[in-house]
Design an enzyme around this catalytic site. Structure first.
Site, mmCIF file in Angstrom:
data_model
loop_
_atom_site.group_PDB
_atom_site.id
_atom_site.type_symbol
_atom_site.label_atom_id
_atom_site.label_comp_id
_atom_site.label_asym_id
_atom_site.label_seq_id
_atom_site.Cartn_x
_atom_site.Cartn_y
_atom_site.Cartn_z
ATOM 1 N N ARG A 267 -8.552 -0.184 4.808
ATOM 2 C CA ARG A 267 -7.647 0.778 4.160
ATOM 3 C C ARG A 267 -6.301 0.123 3.843
ATOM 4 O O ARG A 267 -5.592 0.583 2.967
ATOM 5 C CB ARG A 267 -7.403 1.970 5.095
ATOM 6 C CG ARG A 267 -8.622 2.792 5.385
ATOM 7 C CD ARG A 267 -8.263 4.033 6.147
ATOM 8 N NE ARG A 267 -7.160 4.738 5.489
ATOM 9 C CZ ARG A 267 -6.551 5.791 6.006
ATOM 10 N NH1 ARG A 267 -6.920 6.242 7.200
ATOM 11 N NH2 ARG A 267 -5.582 6.398 5.373
ATOM 12 N N LYS B 260 0.852 -1.200 0.000
ATOM 13 C CA LYS B 260 0.000 0.000 0.000
ATOM 14 C C LYS B 260 0.886 1.248 0.000
ATOM 15 O O LYS B 260 0.689 2.160 -0.790
ATOM 16 C CB LYS B 260 -0.877 0.010 1.251
ATOM 17 C CG LYS B 260 -1.494 1.363 1.581
ATOM 18 C CD LYS B 260 -2.352 1.365 2.825
ATOM 19 C CE LYS B 260 -1.616 1.592 4.091
ATOM 20 N NZ LYS B 260 -1.384 2.989 4.472
ATOM 21 N N ASN B 261 1.894 1.261 0.860
ATOM 22 C CA ASN B 261 2.686 2.482 1.064
ATOM 23 C C ASN B 261 3.696 2.739 -0.047
ATOM 24 O O ASN B 261 4.339 3.786 -0.066
ATOM 25 C CB ASN B 261 3.366 2.444 2.435
ATOM 26 C CG ASN B 261 2.341 2.578 3.545
ATOM 27 O OD1 ASN B 261 1.176 2.871 3.288
ATOM 28 N ND2 ASN B 261 2.758 2.334 4.774
ATOM 29 N N CYS C 273 -5.026 12.749 12.718
ATOM 30 C CA CYS C 273 -5.669 11.432 12.615
ATOM 31 C C CYS C 273 -5.427 10.758 13.965
ATOM 32 O O CYS C 273 -4.775 11.309 14.832
ATOM 33 C CB CYS C 273 -5.069 10.649 11.467
ATOM 34 S SG CYS C 273 -3.449 10.102 11.843
ATOM 35 N N ARG D 62 0.344 14.719 13.117
ATOM 36 C CA ARG D 62 0.921 14.443 11.792
ATOM 37 C C ARG D 62 0.944 15.709 10.922
ATOM 38 O O ARG D 62 0.297 15.806 9.898
ATOM 39 C CB ARG D 62 0.173 13.300 11.116
ATOM 40 C CG ARG D 62 0.319 12.029 11.947
ATOM 41 C CD ARG D 62 -0.377 10.879 11.345
ATOM 42 N NE ARG D 62 0.417 10.323 10.228
ATOM 43 C CZ ARG D 62 -0.042 9.310 9.488
ATOM 44 N NH1 ARG D 62 -1.229 8.815 9.707
ATOM 45 N NH2 ARG D 62 0.684 8.833 8.491
ATOM 46 N N ASP E 238 4.876 0.662 12.150
ATOM 47 C CA ASP E 238 3.634 0.047 11.659
ATOM 48 C C ASP E 238 3.481 -1.402 12.111
ATOM 49 O O ASP E 238 2.470 -2.031 11.816
ATOM 50 C CB ASP E 238 3.579 0.098 10.124
ATOM 51 C CG ASP E 238 3.422 1.513 9.625
ATOM 52 O OD1 ASP E 238 3.611 1.741 8.417
ATOM 53 O OD2 ASP E 238 3.136 2.395 10.445
#
Ligand code: EPZ
Length: 418
Positions: free
Chosen positions: A397, A22-23, A116, A121, A305
Protein backbone atom coordinates in the site's frame (compact mmCIF):
# COMPACT_ATOMS: atom_id res chain seq x y z
CA UNK A 1 -0.66 -14.53 -0.21
CA UNK A 2 2.84 -13.26 -1.11
CA UNK A 3 5.64 -13.27 1.42
CA UNK A 4 8.97 -11.47 1.65
CA UNK A 5 12.02 -13.50 2.72
CA UNK A 6 15.07 -11.64 3.97
CA UNK A 7 18.44 -13.18 4.76
CA UNK A 8 20.07 -10.65 7.07
CA UNK A 9 23.65 -9.45 7.41
CA UNK A 10 24.26 -7.50 4.19
CA UNK A 11 25.35 -3.84 4.45
CA UNK A 12 23.33 -1.47 2.22
CA UNK A 13 25.54 0.39 -0.25
CA UNK A 14 24.95 2.43 -3.42
CA UNK A 15 22.31 4.84 -4.63
CA UNK A 16 18.54 4.60 -4.91
CA UNK A 17 15.78 7.00 -6.04
CA UNK A 18 12.82 7.70 -3.76
CA UNK A 19 9.25 7.74 -5.13
CA UNK A 20 6.56 10.40 -5.06
CA UNK A 21 4.62 10.84 -1.83
CA UNK A 22 1.66 8.48 -1.30
CA UNK A 23 0.14 10.84 1.28
CA UNK A 24 0.37 13.79 -1.11
CA UNK A 25 -0.79 11.96 -4.25
CA UNK A 26 -3.98 10.63 -2.59
CA UNK A 27 -5.63 13.99 -1.69
CA UNK A 28 -4.45 15.46 -5.02
CA UNK A 29 -6.19 12.62 -6.87
CA UNK A 30 -9.42 13.41 -5.01
CA UNK A 31 -8.99 17.10 -5.93
CA UNK A 32 -9.56 16.16 -9.61
CA UNK A 33 -13.26 15.72 -8.69
CA UNK A 34 -13.46 19.50 -8.19
CA UNK A 35 -13.24 20.21 -11.93
CA UNK A 36 -14.70 18.79 -15.15
CA UNK A 37 -11.41 19.63 -16.88
CA UNK A 38 -8.50 17.32 -17.64
CA UNK A 39 -5.81 16.97 -14.94
CA UNK A 40 -2.29 15.50 -15.12
CA UNK A 41 -0.34 14.39 -12.04
CA UNK A 42 3.32 13.31 -12.27
CA UNK A 43 5.68 11.47 -9.90
CA UNK A 44 2.83 9.26 -8.68
CA UNK A 45 4.11 6.03 -7.05
CA UNK A 46 2.94 2.55 -8.13
CA UNK A 47 1.07 1.55 -4.96
CA UNK A 48 -2.06 -0.38 -4.04
CA UNK A 49 -3.60 2.73 -2.44
CA UNK A 50 -3.09 4.70 -5.67
CA UNK A 51 -4.81 1.95 -7.68
CA UNK A 52 -7.66 1.86 -5.14
CA UNK A 53 -8.10 5.62 -5.50
CA UNK A 54 -8.05 5.47 -9.30
CA UNK A 55 -10.71 2.73 -9.21
CA UNK A 56 -12.69 4.97 -6.84
CA UNK A 57 -12.49 8.02 -9.14
CA UNK A 58 -13.61 5.93 -12.11
CA UNK A 59 -16.57 4.64 -10.05
CA UNK A 60 -17.53 8.23 -9.12
CA UNK A 61 -17.34 9.26 -12.80
CA UNK A 62 -13.94 10.92 -13.25
CA UNK A 63 -12.28 8.71 -15.87
CA UNK A 64 -8.71 8.29 -14.65
CA UNK A 65 -5.77 6.13 -15.65
CA UNK A 66 -2.07 5.78 -14.85
CA UNK A 67 0.81 5.24 -17.29
CA UNK A 68 4.17 4.82 -15.53
CA UNK A 69 4.26 7.62 -12.94
CA UNK A 70 1.71 9.86 -14.68
CA UNK A 71 -1.99 9.89 -13.76
CA UNK A 72 -4.39 11.48 -16.27
CA UNK A 73 -7.92 12.39 -15.26
CA UNK A 74 -10.19 13.07 -18.24
CA UNK A 75 -12.97 15.58 -18.67
CA UNK A 76 -15.97 14.49 -16.65
CA UNK A 77 -19.71 15.16 -16.70
CA UNK A 78 -22.06 13.56 -14.17
CA UNK A 79 -20.51 12.45 -10.88
CA UNK A 80 -22.01 9.77 -8.66
CA UNK A 81 -22.42 10.81 -5.02
CA UNK A 82 -22.18 7.38 -3.38
CA UNK A 83 -18.91 5.91 -2.05
CA UNK A 84 -19.59 2.21 -1.44
CA UNK A 85 -18.32 0.06 1.45
CA UNK A 86 -16.21 -2.25 -0.76
CA UNK A 87 -14.12 0.73 -1.89
CA UNK A 88 -14.02 2.71 1.39
CA UNK A 89 -13.09 -0.33 3.54
CA UNK A 90 -9.87 -0.83 1.52
CA UNK A 91 -8.46 2.58 2.32
CA UNK A 92 -9.28 5.07 5.07
CA UNK A 93 -8.19 7.98 2.85
CA UNK A 94 -11.38 7.32 0.83
CA UNK A 95 -13.08 9.70 3.28
CA UNK A 96 -11.37 12.48 1.27
CA UNK A 97 -14.13 11.99 -1.31
CA UNK A 98 -16.50 13.85 1.05
CA UNK A 99 -15.05 17.34 0.58
CA UNK A 100 -15.02 17.45 -3.24
CA UNK A 101 -18.44 15.82 -3.71
CA UNK A 102 -20.05 18.11 -1.13
CA UNK A 103 -18.50 21.05 -2.94
CA UNK A 104 -19.63 19.89 -6.41
CA UNK A 105 -22.94 18.06 -5.77
CA UNK A 106 -24.07 19.34 -2.38
CA UNK A 107 -24.41 15.75 -1.18
CA UNK A 108 -22.34 12.60 -0.56
CA UNK A 109 -23.03 9.17 0.93
CA UNK A 110 -19.90 7.51 2.27
CA UNK A 111 -19.74 4.12 3.91
CA UNK A 112 -18.32 4.45 7.44
CA UNK A 113 -14.55 3.92 7.08
CA UNK A 114 -14.31 1.43 9.92
CA UNK A 115 -11.31 1.26 12.21
CA UNK A 116 -7.94 -0.07 11.22
CA UNK A 117 -5.01 -1.72 12.95
CA UNK A 118 -3.59 1.52 14.32
CA UNK A 119 -6.69 2.63 16.17
CA UNK A 120 -10.33 3.65 15.80
CA UNK A 121 -9.44 6.66 13.60
CA UNK A 122 -12.82 8.41 13.82
CA UNK A 123 -13.77 11.24 11.47
CA UNK A 124 -15.60 13.45 13.98
CA UNK A 125 -13.36 16.45 13.21
CA UNK A 126 -14.20 16.16 9.48
CA UNK A 127 -17.96 15.93 10.15
CA UNK A 128 -18.01 18.77 12.72
CA UNK A 129 -16.36 21.00 10.12
CA UNK A 130 -18.90 20.17 7.40
CA UNK A 131 -21.76 20.88 9.85
CA UNK A 132 -20.21 24.27 10.64
CA UNK A 133 -20.20 24.99 6.88
CA UNK A 134 -23.95 24.33 6.70
CA UNK A 135 -24.15 20.62 5.92
CA UNK A 136 -26.54 18.24 7.66
CA UNK A 137 -25.44 14.69 8.49
CA UNK A 138 -27.35 11.44 8.94
CA UNK A 139 -25.95 7.99 9.84
CA UNK A 140 -28.00 5.25 8.13
CA UNK A 141 -27.28 1.57 7.41
CA UNK A 142 -23.53 2.03 7.80
CA UNK A 143 -23.44 5.09 5.58
CA UNK A 144 -22.72 8.72 6.46
CA UNK A 145 -25.18 10.76 4.39
CA UNK A 146 -24.15 14.43 4.15
CA UNK A 147 -26.38 17.07 2.53
CA UNK A 148 -25.69 20.72 1.72
CA UNK A 149 -28.45 21.51 -0.82
CA UNK A 150 -27.83 25.26 -0.54
CA UNK A 151 -24.09 24.67 -0.94
CA UNK A 152 -21.43 25.17 1.73
CA UNK A 153 -20.78 28.52 3.43
CA UNK A 154 -17.34 29.58 4.58
CA UNK A 155 -16.77 30.15 8.32
CA UNK A 156 -14.10 29.90 11.02
CA UNK A 157 -13.37 26.26 11.95
CA UNK A 158 -11.16 25.48 14.93
CA UNK A 159 -9.85 21.86 15.07
CA UNK A 160 -9.55 20.20 18.48
CA UNK A 161 -6.61 18.28 16.96
CA UNK A 162 -4.51 19.21 13.92
CA UNK A 163 -5.86 16.31 11.84
CA UNK A 164 -4.17 15.84 8.44
CA UNK A 165 -7.22 14.28 6.79
CA UNK A 166 -9.65 16.79 8.23
CA UNK A 167 -7.46 19.69 7.05
CA UNK A 168 -7.39 18.16 3.56
CA UNK A 169 -11.15 17.51 3.53
CA UNK A 170 -11.98 21.08 4.57
CA UNK A 171 -9.58 22.47 1.95
CA UNK A 172 -11.30 20.30 -0.69
CA UNK A 173 -14.77 21.42 0.50
CA UNK A 174 -14.14 25.13 1.08
CA UNK A 175 -12.52 26.10 -2.25
CA UNK A 176 -15.99 26.26 -3.91
CA UNK A 177 -17.90 27.44 -0.81
CA UNK A 178 -19.62 30.84 -0.50
CA UNK A 179 -17.36 33.29 1.37
CA UNK A 180 -14.23 32.75 3.43
CA UNK A 181 -13.23 29.73 5.51
CA UNK A 182 -10.45 29.84 8.10
CA UNK A 183 -9.05 26.60 9.49
CA UNK A 184 -7.57 27.25 12.93
CA UNK A 185 -5.14 24.64 14.31
CA UNK A 186 -4.69 23.19 10.79
CA UNK A 187 -2.21 20.38 10.11
CA UNK A 188 1.09 21.76 8.72
CA UNK A 189 2.44 18.68 6.90
CA UNK A 190 4.21 19.16 3.53
CA UNK A 191 1.38 17.11 1.98
CA UNK A 192 -1.07 19.85 3.02
CA UNK A 193 1.10 22.45 1.29
CA UNK A 194 1.32 20.30 -1.85
CA UNK A 195 -2.48 19.96 -1.97
CA UNK A 196 -2.93 23.73 -1.48
CA UNK A 197 -0.43 24.37 -4.32
CA UNK A 198 -2.55 22.17 -6.62
CA UNK A 199 -5.82 23.84 -5.58
CA UNK A 200 -4.32 27.30 -6.18
CA UNK A 201 -3.14 26.12 -9.63
CA UNK A 202 -6.81 25.19 -10.26
CA UNK A 203 -7.87 28.76 -9.42
CA UNK A 204 -8.55 28.48 -5.70
CA UNK A 205 -7.60 31.29 -3.30
CA UNK A 206 -5.74 29.66 -0.38
CA UNK A 207 -3.29 31.40 1.95
CA UNK A 208 -1.32 30.06 4.91
CA UNK A 209 -1.01 26.35 3.97
CA UNK A 210 1.80 24.90 6.07
CA UNK A 211 0.93 27.14 9.03
CA UNK A 212 -1.67 26.65 11.77
CA UNK A 213 -4.14 29.10 10.18
CA UNK A 214 -5.25 28.55 6.58
CA UNK A 215 -7.60 31.05 4.86
CA UNK A 216 -9.66 29.99 1.84
CA UNK A 217 -11.74 32.47 -0.20
CA UNK A 218 -14.35 30.45 -2.09
CA UNK A 219 -14.51 30.76 -5.91
CA UNK A 220 -17.19 29.78 -8.43
CA UNK A 221 -15.28 27.30 -10.58
CA UNK A 222 -11.97 25.45 -10.72
CA UNK A 223 -9.99 24.37 -13.80
CA UNK A 224 -7.71 21.45 -14.61
CA UNK A 225 -4.05 21.37 -13.61
CA UNK A 226 -0.67 19.71 -14.13
CA UNK A 227 1.44 18.97 -11.04
CA UNK A 228 4.39 16.86 -9.93
CA UNK A 229 3.93 15.35 -6.46
CA UNK A 230 6.52 16.01 -3.73
CA UNK A 231 8.96 13.26 -2.68
CA UNK A 232 7.84 10.66 -0.13
CA UNK A 233 9.45 11.80 3.14
CA UNK A 234 8.39 8.64 5.01
CA UNK A 235 9.91 6.32 2.41
CA UNK A 236 13.08 8.45 2.57
CA UNK A 237 13.23 8.18 6.38
CA UNK A 238 12.72 4.41 6.10
CA UNK A 239 15.74 3.97 3.80
CA UNK A 240 17.90 6.27 5.93
CA UNK A 241 17.15 4.12 8.99
CA UNK A 242 17.75 0.91 7.01
CA UNK A 243 21.20 2.26 6.06
CA UNK A 244 21.95 3.04 9.72
CA UNK A 245 20.82 -0.41 10.88
CA UNK A 246 22.92 -2.31 8.31
CA UNK A 247 25.98 -0.08 8.89
CA UNK A 248 25.81 0.95 5.24
CA UNK A 249 26.63 3.89 2.99
CA UNK A 250 23.77 5.01 0.73
CA UNK A 251 22.86 8.01 -1.42
CA UNK A 252 19.12 8.71 -1.67
CA UNK A 253 18.04 10.76 -4.72
CA UNK A 254 14.82 12.59 -5.70
CA UNK A 255 14.29 13.56 -2.06
CA UNK A 256 13.34 16.79 -0.23
CA UNK A 257 15.53 16.93 2.90
CA UNK A 258 13.72 20.06 4.12
CA UNK A 259 10.69 17.84 4.93
CA UNK A 260 12.73 15.56 7.20
CA UNK A 261 14.40 17.91 9.70
CA UNK A 262 13.10 16.14 12.82
CA UNK A 263 14.25 12.71 11.59
CA UNK A 264 17.65 13.95 10.36
CA UNK A 265 18.27 15.73 13.69
CA UNK A 266 17.55 12.54 15.66
CA UNK A 267 19.69 10.35 13.39
CA UNK A 268 22.59 12.83 13.63
CA UNK A 269 22.14 12.97 17.43
CA UNK A 270 22.50 9.19 17.43
CA UNK A 271 25.77 9.50 15.49
CA UNK A 272 24.88 8.82 11.84
CA UNK A 273 26.83 10.78 9.21
CA UNK A 274 24.25 12.62 7.03
CA UNK A 275 25.00 15.11 4.25
CA UNK A 276 22.14 16.79 2.36
CA UNK A 277 21.85 18.96 -0.70
CA UNK A 278 18.83 20.12 -2.74
CA UNK A 279 17.37 16.70 -3.64
CA UNK A 280 19.97 14.24 -2.40
CA UNK A 281 20.80 12.78 1.02
CA UNK A 282 24.06 10.86 1.67
CA UNK A 283 23.81 8.53 4.69
CA UNK A 284 26.90 6.78 6.10
CA UNK A 285 27.38 4.63 9.20
CA UNK A 286 30.73 5.54 10.72
CA UNK A 287 30.59 3.76 14.08
CA UNK A 288 28.29 2.52 16.89
CA UNK A 289 25.19 4.70 17.33
CA UNK A 290 23.92 6.09 20.63
CA UNK A 291 20.42 5.38 22.01
CA UNK A 292 18.13 8.41 21.44
CA UNK A 293 14.56 8.86 22.72
CA UNK A 294 11.77 10.03 20.39
CA UNK A 295 8.26 11.33 20.96
CA UNK A 296 5.99 11.41 17.90
CA UNK A 297 4.21 14.70 17.22
CA UNK A 298 2.33 16.52 14.49
CA UNK A 299 4.50 18.17 11.83
CA UNK A 300 7.19 19.49 12.10
CA UNK A 301 7.75 17.12 15.05
CA UNK A 302 9.00 13.54 14.72
CA UNK A 303 6.53 11.77 12.36
CA UNK A 304 4.35 8.99 13.77
CA UNK A 305 4.85 7.20 10.42
CA UNK A 306 8.55 6.76 11.28
CA UNK A 307 7.99 5.54 14.86
CA UNK A 308 8.08 1.80 14.09
CA UNK A 309 11.20 2.12 11.94
CA UNK A 310 12.96 4.12 14.67
CA UNK A 311 12.05 1.45 17.22
CA UNK A 312 13.64 -1.22 15.02
CA UNK A 313 16.83 0.86 14.90
CA UNK A 314 16.95 1.33 18.68
CA UNK A 315 16.54 -2.44 19.18
CA UNK A 316 20.09 -2.84 17.84
CA UNK A 317 21.72 0.16 19.53
CA UNK A 318 23.51 -0.60 22.82
CA UNK A 319 21.79 1.14 25.74
CA UNK A 320 18.26 2.10 26.72
CA UNK A 321 15.84 4.32 24.79
CA UNK A 322 12.19 5.34 24.96
CA UNK A 323 9.67 5.73 22.13
CA UNK A 324 6.52 7.69 22.98
CA UNK A 325 3.55 7.67 20.55
CA UNK A 326 1.24 10.68 20.98
CA UNK A 327 -0.67 10.75 17.65
CA UNK A 328 -2.36 7.32 17.49
CA UNK A 329 -3.71 5.32 20.38
CA UNK A 330 -2.61 1.87 19.25
CA UNK A 331 0.49 2.02 17.09
CA UNK A 332 2.69 -0.58 18.83
CA UNK A 333 1.52 -3.71 17.00
CA UNK A 334 5.06 -4.21 15.66
CA UNK A 335 6.44 -4.66 19.21
CA UNK A 336 5.43 -8.29 19.61
CA UNK A 337 6.77 -9.14 16.15
CA UNK A 338 10.11 -7.45 16.93
CA UNK A 339 10.21 -9.45 20.18
CA UNK A 340 9.90 -12.63 18.09
CA UNK A 341 13.15 -11.58 16.40
CA UNK A 342 14.84 -11.24 19.80
CA UNK A 343 14.28 -7.54 20.58
CA UNK A 344 14.15 -6.49 24.25
CA UNK A 345 11.12 -4.15 24.37
CA UNK A 346 8.50 -3.37 27.01
CA UNK A 347 5.26 -1.41 26.45
CA UNK A 348 4.01 0.88 29.19
CA UNK A 349 0.93 2.83 28.06
CA UNK A 350 1.89 5.33 25.34
CA UNK A 351 5.59 4.56 25.73
CA UNK A 352 7.88 1.71 24.81
CA UNK A 353 11.13 1.01 26.65
CA UNK A 354 13.85 -0.52 24.50
CA UNK A 355 17.09 -2.12 25.64
CA UNK A 356 19.44 -2.64 22.68
CA UNK A 357 20.64 -6.19 21.95
CA UNK A 358 23.79 -7.27 20.09
CA UNK A 359 21.84 -9.07 17.40
CA UNK A 360 18.44 -10.25 16.26
CA UNK A 361 17.71 -13.69 14.86
CA UNK A 362 15.46 -14.40 11.92
CA UNK A 363 11.95 -15.87 12.38
CA UNK A 364 8.55 -15.88 10.65
CA UNK A 365 6.72 -12.58 11.41
CA UNK A 366 3.43 -10.98 10.37
CA UNK A 367 2.71 -7.42 9.21
CA UNK A 368 -0.15 -5.62 10.99
CA UNK A 369 0.00 -2.23 9.26
CA UNK A 370 2.07 -0.40 6.69
CA UNK A 371 4.81 1.13 8.81
CA UNK A 372 5.00 -1.84 11.21
CA UNK A 373 5.77 -3.88 8.09
CA UNK A 374 8.60 -1.52 7.21
CA UNK A 375 10.07 -2.01 10.69
CA UNK A 376 9.99 -5.79 10.25
CA UNK A 377 11.77 -5.59 6.89
CA UNK A 378 14.45 -3.38 8.45
CA UNK A 379 14.89 -5.79 11.37
CA UNK A 380 15.07 -8.72 8.92
CA UNK A 381 17.87 -6.97 7.00
CA UNK A 382 19.94 -7.19 10.20
CA UNK A 383 18.73 -10.43 11.80
CA UNK A 384 20.95 -13.49 11.46
CA UNK A 385 19.42 -16.16 9.25
CA UNK A 386 16.09 -16.00 7.46
CA UNK A 387 13.12 -13.76 8.30
CA UNK A 388 9.89 -14.67 6.54
CA UNK A 389 7.41 -11.77 6.48
CA UNK A 390 3.73 -12.49 5.77
CA UNK A 391 0.70 -10.22 5.05
CA UNK A 392 2.92 -7.97 2.94
CA UNK A 393 -0.13 -6.54 1.15
CA UNK A 394 0.10 -3.86 3.87
CA UNK A 395 3.57 -2.96 2.56
CA UNK A 396 2.36 -2.81 -1.05
CA UNK A 397 0.00 0.00 0.00
CA UNK A 398 2.86 2.38 0.74
CA UNK A 399 6.26 1.25 -0.56
CA UNK A 400 6.90 1.17 -4.32
CA UNK A 401 9.20 -1.68 -5.50
CA UNK A 402 10.42 -2.25 -1.96
CA UNK A 403 12.32 -5.51 -2.50
CA UNK A 404 13.76 -4.26 -5.82
CA UNK A 405 15.12 -1.10 -4.20
CA UNK A 406 16.62 -2.97 -1.25
CA UNK A 407 18.11 -5.64 -3.59
CA UNK A 408 19.73 -2.85 -5.65
CA UNK A 409 21.42 -1.70 -2.44
CA UNK A 410 22.79 -5.20 -1.77
CA UNK A 411 20.16 -6.74 0.50
CA UNK A 412 19.34 -10.44 0.21
CA UNK A 413 15.57 -10.01 -0.08
CA UNK A 414 13.01 -11.85 -2.24
CA UNK A 415 9.24 -11.81 -2.77
CA UNK A 416 7.76 -15.31 -2.76
CA UNK A 417 4.53 -15.49 -4.71
CA UNK A 418 2.10 -17.93 -3.00
C1 EPZ B 1 -2.70 10.82 7.73
O1 EPZ B 1 -3.73 10.02 8.25
C2 EPZ B 1 -1.75 9.86 7.03
N1 EPZ B 1 -2.46 9.17 5.95
C3 EPZ B 1 -1.20 8.84 8.03
O2 EPZ B 1 -0.26 8.03 7.35
C4 EPZ B 1 -0.49 9.59 9.15
O3 EPZ B 1 -0.07 8.66 10.12
C5 EPZ B 1 -1.45 10.61 9.79
O4 EPZ B 1 -1.96 11.50 8.77
C6 EPZ B 1 -0.75 11.46 10.85
O5 EPZ B 1 0.33 12.12 10.29
C7 EPZ B 1 -2.64 9.81 4.78
O6 EPZ B 1 -2.23 10.94 4.59
C8 EPZ B 1 -3.36 9.04 3.70
P1 EPZ B 1 -5.08 12.30 11.25
P2 EPZ B 1 -5.06 10.70 8.88
O7 EPZ B 1 -6.45 12.68 10.80
O8 EPZ B 1 -5.43 11.88 8.06
C9 EPZ B 1 -7.40 11.29 15.26
C10 EPZ B 1 0.71 6.04 6.59
O9 EPZ B 1 1.34 5.18 7.19
N2 EPZ B 1 -8.57 11.84 14.56
O10 EPZ B 1 -4.04 13.37 11.37
O11 EPZ B 1 -6.05 9.64 9.08
C11 EPZ B 1 -7.00 9.95 14.67
O12 EPZ B 1 -7.77 8.92 15.28
C12 EPZ B 1 -0.55 6.63 7.20
O13 EPZ B 1 1.04 6.53 5.47
C13 EPZ B 1 -9.77 11.98 15.26
O14 EPZ B 1 -9.86 11.64 16.44
O15 EPZ B 1 -4.49 11.18 10.28
C14 EPZ B 1 -5.54 9.84 15.02
O16 EPZ B 1 -5.40 9.37 16.34
C15 EPZ B 1 -0.92 5.95 8.50
N3 EPZ B 1 -10.85 12.47 14.60
C16 EPZ B 1 -5.06 11.29 14.93
O17 EPZ B 1 -6.25 12.11 15.03
C17 EPZ B 1 -10.79 12.86 13.29
O18 EPZ B 1 -11.82 13.34 12.74
C18 EPZ B 1 -4.33 11.61 13.65
O19 EPZ B 1 -5.22 11.46 12.60
C19 EPZ B 1 -9.57 12.71 12.60
C20 EPZ B 1 -8.48 12.21 13.25
Amino acid sequence: MDKIVVCGGEKLNGSVSMSGSKNSALPILFATLLTDDKCKIKNVPELADIKTTIDFLNFIGKKTDKKEDIVSAAESSVLNHIAPYDLVRKMRASVLVMGPLLARLGKVDVSLPGGCAIGARPIDIHLEAFKKMGASIELKEGYIKIFAEKGLTGTDIEFRFASVGATENVLLASVLAKGTTRIINAAKEPEIQDLADVLNKMGAKIKGAGTAIITIDGVKKLSGFMHSVIADRIETATYMIATAMTKGNVTLTNVQPEHLKAVIDKLQESGLDIKTNKNEIKVKWTGPLKPVNIKTEIYPGFPTDVQAQWMALMCLVTGNSIVEETVFENRFLHVCELQRLGADIKIDGKSVYISGVDNLSGAPVMVSDLRAGAALVLAGLCASGKTEISRIYHLDRGYESLEKKFSMLGANIKRIKE
